[in-house]
Every structure is written in C-alpha cells, then in structure tokens.
Enzyme design. Structure first.
Site, PDB file in Angstrom:
ATOM      1  CG  HIS A 121      -2.133   0.892   1.071  1.00 56.65           C
ATOM      2  ND1 HIS A 121      -3.424   0.492   1.267  1.00 56.65           N
ATOM      3  CD2 HIS A 121      -2.206   2.212   0.796  1.00 56.65           C
ATOM      4  CE1 HIS A 121      -4.249   1.520   1.119  1.00 56.65           C
ATOM      5  NE2 HIS A 121      -3.528   2.583   0.850  1.00 56.65           N
ATOM      6  CE1 TYR A 294     -12.623   6.406  -0.168  1.00 55.75           C
ATOM      7  CE2 TYR A 294     -11.413   5.136  -1.801  1.00 55.75           C
ATOM      8  CZ  TYR A 294     -11.687   5.446  -0.473  1.00 55.75           C
ATOM      9  OH  TYR A 294     -11.030   4.795   0.534  1.00 55.75           O
TER      10      TYR A 294
HETATM   11  O1  IFM Z   1      -6.484   7.133   2.084  1.00 52.58           O
HETATM   12  C1  IFM Z   1      -6.632   6.572   0.823  1.00 52.58           C
HETATM   13  C2  IFM Z   1      -6.134   5.151   0.791  1.00 52.58           C
HETATM   14  O2  IFM Z   1      -4.816   5.049   1.205  1.00 52.58           O
HETATM   15  C3  IFM Z   1      -6.244   4.585  -0.599  1.00 52.58           C
HETATM   16  N1  IFM Z   1      -7.563   4.777  -1.135  1.00 52.58           N
HETATM   17  C4  IFM Z   1      -8.165   6.072  -1.030  1.00 52.58           C
HETATM   18  C5  IFM Z   1      -8.089   6.570   0.397  1.00 52.58           C
HETATM   19  C6  IFM Z   1      -8.739   7.960   0.513  1.00 52.58           C
HETATM   20  O3  IFM Z   1      -8.080   8.876  -0.293  1.00 52.58           O
END
Ligand code: IFM
Length: 449
Positions: A121, A294
């Site tokens: 990540h 999102y």
């Molecule tokens: O915080 C991030 C995450 O690390 C990866 N996906 C999107 C999130 C919100 O921006």
C-alpha cells in the site's frame, strides 16, 4: 422502515494502511520508504505533515484491535510496510518488524477478526527507488521475494491476501502527476510502472499457488465510474480514454490477458515495453477482486486535459453534495462499477475493500464527533452495493475506509476519514457516531432503507 439484509456470511470490516497509521517511521530497525523521503521535501504535503508518528498504531496496536472487537468488526484490512520487514527492500529480514505483524495477526485471530493483508500500500523501499524503483524490471523479483518472506511467516494464519493497493495511484499519481511519492512527472514512467506492478502481482499469485500457501489472493483496484459530458463524439471518446486508463488498463490484462486497444493507440510512444509471456504472467486466476470506490466523474474533451485530453468533474447525486476531498457523492456509481465488472469480466468474487468519506470535523468536549454525514454516506453506499447483489453481482464483503482518522497522503491530516476519531495530541481513540451506527449494521447484517 424496512431493513435490506445482505447474504449470509457477508463480511463487514474496516481498512487502514501501514504508512497512514503506524508511525514509528525509524524504530526497531525499519528502513526508509519513498513516503518517508517524499514528506521531507517541503510543500509536498499539506502543512508539511508526515507519517512519522501518524496514529502511533505501532505502539497502540493491541488497544486498536480491542476497539475493533468492541465495534463488532468481523474482518480487518491492513497493509504491511515492506521496509519495516526488509529495511533495504531485500536481504536481511528485520525480525522486530516482522514480529509486529505476527502479533497483529495473533491479536486479530484471538479477537475473532479475520485478517486481510495487503502487501503493497505504497510505502515502497527507498533503497529500491534509488536504483529505478518500479521502473526497474527487477522490481518484479524484488516483490515476489518480499512476498515469500511474508507468506512464510504469516501464511498459516492470514486467510486473505492482496498484492497491490490501487496500482493506478502508484503509477500515475507517483510518476505522471508528481503528487505522490516518488514525485515524478512522466507518463511513460507511469505506464511502465503499471506494467511492472501487474507482472509482479501475477508472479506473486503464481508463487502463492505453486508453494501451496493456504488462503485466498487477489488485488485491490480503485475503480471509479465515468460518464461522458455529452453525447458528442469528442466527449464520449475522452470518457472512454479515461475509463480505459483508470479501469481497463488493469482489468483487461488481469482478466482478459491484453491491454485496452483504444487507449494504447492514443498514448502511442508512452506505452510500456512488454516482453513475451508478460500477459500470461499477469493473467493468473485470482480468488477475488478488491474494489475501492469513492466517486463518479463526468469526462469531457479538453485541449488542456493532459495526455488523455480529458477534463474530469466529480458529480454527486441530487442532495448528496461533495466530501472534503471534493469528490461527489454518487452511490449509483458504485452499483455501476460492480455491474460493469460482472458483465465484462465474468462476475468474479468481489469485496468492497474501501469506501468512505473525508471531512473536516469538530468534536464536542468529550472528543465525540456526531458524523451523521458519514452515516448517511455509508448508508446510501451500502444500499447501492445491495442493489448490485440483487442484480447478481458476486459481492462478499465490505470494508469501510477507514477504521480511524489517519495521514491522508498529500493532504496530510486535513480530511478525516475514520469512524474512530484520533486526537493527535493525546492519541486517544473515540468512536464517532458512525462507528456506533456501523456496529448495528454489522449486528443485523443489514441496513435501514
Ligand atoms: O487514504 C486513501 C487510501 O490510502 C487509498 N484509497 C483512497 C483513500 C482515501 O483517499
């Protein structure tokens, strides 16, 4: 008021990532990651915030697992910091670093919370960046060697693994837009990085199976939904290019063993170097696809729209507005994303591995946050996921992003995404309204319509 229930065995949990919560950036032998380096360059991150301490999860982990239990979490998605385990990216293992994850997994299992671990990540070892990073084809072997170290230690107890989190973000934000580590601005590098990430994913899946590790393995993609700004041919084509770069660039090779044609015609010389056998390596059967959703964007043709000549405007459903990130709240986009994967890629098993919203928040005198906006955000997205299940999508679980407020990359500690509030001065953890609400959802395996 009716309750829409989810299939039996549906898994509910929350997600985090190592750099965003752990802190302890240089403790117990941990090596430097590209984010440790990136945050030290002035103005790369809002307020020059860093993840040096973050939520101090490295020291508070047992307390955090106890809190997850209290909140009724059935599963927890976390990531491992590669340079915490292999400070130089390869070579000698830092046993103290690996032990941290060993204890985390044991704590989770003791609390009856299913561990779901992500290998990458974003906090890639700086030592490798110094010799080309993901652009170096050797990165494929670096990654599989790291994966083997981790599988050997934790493979007997972790039932769910993901190779990479959001390879689009790693490749494009890090190498074309320069807004994430390592901060480069070159589209060719972005496409080559994406290609190596995909091969390293496939090789890791192959290794996982060949060496007989137990459990399931997949990859996590950020899949947005895209709509054309108008019926004009130029807008429709721009929308198709945006879709292909963000979505098909990954799903096509993973599931169909090829890259999307229209995009590759368009990007021309920026296309990655592909060697014989690469698509066979990438196109390994996976046990699940992790979907991070999102927002939805309206895409139009724009002369100033970068390599794709596409402008992006986030859209929200009527009355739902935008989050602090500027992302439109559009739950129907989630249903559309899931249906698209079902229809084009053979309905694989899927998990929502991230969905959530970031806001600026003001707590009361007890540090409690009445985040009814987040409750509503989650409620409408859970319903959208349920719509997809009813339409036949093979969705098996949902991870809210995030368990706790944390370091939001280039936005530092600005937007708060947690269902648990972190007081960064005292490091106290206080469940927000949404955490209490989520516990009820989990308990009844359903959500009020
Ligand atoms: O915080 C991030 C995450 O690390 C990866 N996906 C999107 C999130 C919100 O921006």
């Amino acid at each position: 008021m009716s309750i829409r229930t989810f299939p039996e065995g549906f898994l509910w949990g929350a997600a985090t990532a190592a750099y965003q919560i752990e802190g302890a950036w240089n403790e117990d032998g941990k090596g430097e990651s590209i984010w440790d380096r990136f945050v030290r360059r002035k103005y790369n991150v809002l307020n020059n915030d860093t993840g040096d301490v973050a939520c101090d999860h490295y020291h508070l982990m047992p307390q955090d697992v106890a809190l997850m239990k209290e909140l009724g979490m059935q599963t927890y998605r976390f990531s491992l910091s590669w340079p915490r385990i292999l400070p130089q990216g390869r070579g000698a293992v830092n046993e103290k670093g690996l032990d941290f994850y060993d204890r985390l997994v044991d704590n989770l299992l003791a609390a009856k919370i299913l561990p779901n671990a992500t290998l990458n990540h974003w906090d890639f070892p700086q030592a490798f960046q110094d010799i080309g990073g993901w652009l170096n084809r050797d990165s494929i072997d670096w990654f599989t060697d790291y994966a083997r170290v981790v599988f050997d230690k934790l493979g007997d107890r972790v039932p769910m693994w993901s190779t990479h989190n959001e390879p689009w973000v790693i490749a494009f934000r890090g190498n074309a837009m320069g807004t994430h580590a390592p901060g480069l601005c070159d589209y060719s590098k972005a496409y080559q990085t994406a290609h190596h990430l995909l091969i390293s994913h496939g090789k890791t899946v192959e290794l996982f199976r060949q060496d007989g590790y137990k459990g399931q393995i997949g990859i996590v993609l950020n899949l947005g939904h895209f709509e054309p700004g108008s019926e004009r041919e130029s807008d429709r084509a721009a929308c198709q290019r945006a879709y292909e770069e963000n979505v098909a660039l990954f799903l096509d090779p993973l599931f169909l063993g090829r890259y999307p044609e229209m995009l590759f015609d368009w990007i021309g010389p920026h296309a990655p170097q592909v060697e014989g056998g690469d698509f066979t390596s990438i196109n390994q059967p996976i046990d699940f696809l992790g979907v991070n959703y999102y927002t939805t964007e309206v895409i139009s043709y724009a002369l100033e729209g970068g390599l794709l000549k596409a402008s992006r405007v986030p859209v929200s459903s009527p009355g739902l507005g935008h989050t602090e990130m500027g992302w439109g709240i559009h739950p129907a986009g989630l249903t559309a994303v899931l249906l698209n994967v079902k229809e084009k890629y053979g309905n694989p098993t899927m998990y929502i591995t991230e969905n959530g919203c970031g806001y600026k928040e003001v707590p009361d005198e007890k540090d409690f946050v009445s985040d009814w906006n987040r409750v509503n955000f989650l409620r409408v997205h859970f319903l959208a996921a349920q719509d997809a299940i009813q339409a036949g999508v093979n969705l098996r679980g949902y991870y809210v992003w995030s368990l706790m407020d944390n370091f939001e990359w280039a936005k530092g500690y600005g937007p708060r995404f947690g269902i648990v509030r972190i007081n960064y001065e005292t490091m106290s953890r206080t469940p927000k309204q949404s955490a209490h609400w989520y516990r009820e959802v989990i308990a009844q395996n359903g959500v009020v319509e």
